[in-house]
Enzyme design. Structure first.
Site, PDB file in Angstrom:
ATOM      1  N   ASP A   1      16.105   7.405  -9.533  1.00  8.05           N
ATOM      2  CA  ASP A   1      16.025   7.019  -8.115  1.00  8.05           C
ATOM      3  C   ASP A   1      16.008   5.501  -7.959  1.00  8.05           C
ATOM      4  OD1 ASP A   1      15.893   7.470  -5.399  1.00  8.05           O
ATOM      5  OD2 ASP A   1      13.738   7.882  -5.362  1.00  8.05           O
ATOM      6  N   GLY A   2      16.541   5.035  -6.828  1.00 11.42           N
ATOM      7  CA  GLY A   2      16.458   3.610  -6.494  1.00 11.42           C
ATOM      8  C   GLY A   2      17.785   2.865  -6.511  1.00 11.42           C
TER       9      GLY A   2
ATOM     10  N   ASN B   1      20.931  16.072  -0.993  1.00 13.66           N
ATOM     11  CA  ASN B   1      21.806  14.889  -0.938  1.00 13.66           C
ATOM     12  C   ASN B   1      23.129  15.162  -0.221  1.00 13.66           C
ATOM     13  OD1 ASN B   1      20.732  13.626  -4.195  1.00 13.66           O
ATOM     14  ND2 ASN B   1      20.039  13.007  -2.171  1.00 13.66           N
TER      15      ASN B   1
ATOM     16  N   TRP C   1      18.370  -0.896  -4.915  1.00 11.75           N
ATOM     17  CA  TRP C   1      18.797  -1.928  -5.873  1.00 11.75           C
ATOM     18  C   TRP C   1      19.999  -2.699  -5.304  1.00 11.75           C
ATOM     19  CZ3 TRP C   1      23.168  -3.023  -8.813  1.00 11.75           C
ATOM     20  CH2 TRP C   1      22.992  -3.853  -9.922  1.00 11.75           C
TER      21      TRP C   1
ATOM     22  N   GLY D   1      20.207   2.858  -4.309  1.00  5.52           N
ATOM     23  CA  GLY D   1      20.516   2.297  -2.992  1.00  5.52           C
ATOM     24  C   GLY D   1      19.715   1.029  -2.736  1.00  5.52           C
TER      25      GLY D   1
HETATM   26  C1  IPE Z   1      16.163  12.675  -5.572  1.00  5.16           C
HETATM   27  O1  IPE Z   1      16.350  11.418  -5.020  1.00  5.16           O
HETATM   28  C2  IPE Z   1      17.476  13.233  -5.998  1.00  5.16           C
HETATM   29  C3  IPE Z   1      18.130  12.510  -7.079  1.00  5.16           C
HETATM   30  C4  IPE Z   1      17.638  11.538  -7.804  1.00  5.16           C
HETATM   31  C5  IPE Z   1      19.447  12.969  -7.376  1.00  5.16           C
HETATM   32  P1  IPE Z   1      16.382  11.187  -3.435  1.00  5.16           P
HETATM   33  O2  IPE Z   1      16.450   9.722  -3.250  1.00  5.16           O
HETATM   34  O3  IPE Z   1      17.437  11.988  -2.830  1.00  5.16           O
HETATM   35  O4  IPE Z   1      14.956  11.764  -3.016  1.00  5.16           O
HETATM   36  P2  IPE Z   1      14.121  11.629  -1.681  1.00  5.16           P
HETATM   37  O5  IPE Z   1      14.950  12.216  -0.581  1.00  5.16           O
HETATM   38  O6  IPE Z   1      13.852  10.190  -1.463  1.00  5.16           O
HETATM   39  O7  IPE Z   1      12.880  12.391  -1.943  1.00  5.16           O
HETATM   40  C1  IPE Z   2      19.327   7.857  -6.608  1.00  3.78           C
HETATM   41  O1  IPE Z   2      19.311   6.670  -5.887  1.00  3.78           O
HETATM   42  C2  IPE Z   2      20.704   8.423  -6.764  1.00  3.78           C
HETATM   43  C3  IPE Z   2      20.996   9.609  -5.960  1.00  3.78           C
HETATM   44  C4  IPE Z   2      20.157  10.267  -5.225  1.00  3.78           C
HETATM   45  C5  IPE Z   2      22.377  10.067  -5.975  1.00  3.78           C
HETATM   46  P1  IPE Z   2      19.242   6.659  -4.304  1.00  3.78           P
HETATM   47  O2  IPE Z   2      20.632   6.671  -3.775  1.00  3.78           O
HETATM   48  O3  IPE Z   2      18.355   7.718  -3.811  1.00  3.78           O
HETATM   49  O4  IPE Z   2      18.600   5.230  -4.037  1.00  3.78           O
HETATM   50  P2  IPE Z   2      17.474   4.867  -2.969  1.00  3.78           P
HETATM   51  O5  IPE Z   2      16.335   5.814  -3.190  1.00  3.78           O
HETATM   52  O6  IPE Z   2      18.094   5.012  -1.634  1.00  3.78           O
HETATM   53  O7  IPE Z   2      17.110   3.459  -3.291  1.00  3.78           O
HETATM   54 MG    MG Z   3      16.380   7.834  -3.432  1.00  7.13          MG
END
Ligand code: IPE
Ligand code: IPE
Ligand code: MG
Length: 247
Positions: A21-22, A69, A26, A24
């Site tokens: 996670d993270g 997602n 980043w 976006g």
């Molecule tokens: C969880 O991350 C799913 C994946 C890492 C693929 P999200 O970023 O979608 O989770 P929430 O919605 O913040 O809980």
């Molecule tokens: C995790 O990173 C990747 C996926 C869920 C595909 P995010 O896209 O959730 O990144 P943040 O949480 O928005 O920073």
């Molecule tokens: Mg996320």
């Protein structure tokens, strides 16, 4: 002594699961589009897969795309699917060289045709590799998996393949899409969020949880060693007392 050298080779978890996670945040922190974060997240996947195989981890399950997602902006979803297809294609030689078998858990029927095709090809090509299993959770959620398991169990009861008295914890295990691997001993989530987000609910009943503030594109081999080191220094009691374990 480096952190890697401090690890006990006899206590390497067999199965590590990661909520990556993270990406976006980043990208946003660098003034870029979210997809730039996902692209850099792929580099981390490569680094961590390599480190896990070197350490002797047998199963590495990565949460790549959840059922939830699908509600992201269509542009991001499309970009993620394309990134996935491209990466599978590009990384096949590395998977072969490192003897890594790639597999998937999740509702594959929801994926674009192109993606399903590439998955089939990559799974077929890597099926005899046996150094480590890299499992991508794609269009996956634990509740989806539990629902399909319950449907199949009730169907099998209905046709007399099993009877109701046989339903126990082992049987439920065997109907989940993770039935061919051990439950993860360690679950890692990056980016500072402390939640499970519908990942492996059943399988993590007794997993050790490790949360780090690091955003996924910044997560390094050293961070993985740190998580495993932390895991090795915990006492897993499984309901018993500390005294029972030491006697
Ligand atoms: C969880 O991350 C799913 C994946 C890492 C693929 P999200 O970023 O979608 O989770 P929430 O919605 O913040 O809980
Ligand atoms: C995790 O990173 C990747 C996926 C869920 C595909 P995010 O896209 O959730 O990144 P943040 O949480 O928005 O920073
Ligand atoms: Mg996320």
């Amino acid at each position: 002594m480096s952190l890697k050298e401090k690890l006990d080779p006899g206590k390497i978890p067999q199965h590590v699961a990661i909520i990556m996670d993270g990406n976006g945040r980043w990208a946003k922190g660098k003034g870029k589009f979210r997809i730039f974060g996902h692209q850099n997240g792929v580099s981390t996947v490569k680094t961590i897969t390599e480190a896990a195989a070197e350490m002797g981890i047998k199963y590495l399950t990565l949460y790549a795309f959840s059922t939830e997602n699908w509600s992201r902006p269509a542009l991001e979803v499309r970009a993620l699917m394309e990134l996935l297809v491209d990466t599978m294609r590009k990384e096949l030689p590395t998977l072969m060289k490192n003897k890594i078998r790639l597999s998937f858990i999740g509702n594959m029927n929801d994926l674009p045709e192109k993606c399903q095709k590439q998955i089939k090809v990559t799974m077929e090509e890597t099926k005899d590799n046996n150094r480590m299993d890299l499992v991508l959770a794609l269009s996956y959620s634990a509740k989806w998996d539990l629902v399909q398991a319950v449907k199949n169990i009730s169907q099998d009861v209905h046709v007399g393949k099993i009877n109701q008295d046989q339903i126990n914890d082992k049987l439920i295990d065997s109907y989940l899409s993770t039935n061919w691997m051990p439950h993860p001993e360690l679950l890692i989530r990056t980016s500072g969020e402390k939640r499970i987000s519908n990942f492996l609910l059943w399988e993590i009943a007794y997993s050790e949880l490790y949360f780090t503030e690091k955003l996924w594109p910044d997560f390094t081999k050293e961070d993985l060693y740190h998580a495993v080191y932390d895991f090795q220094n915990r006492e897993r009691r499984f309901g018993k007392t500390s005294e029972q374990l030491s006697s």
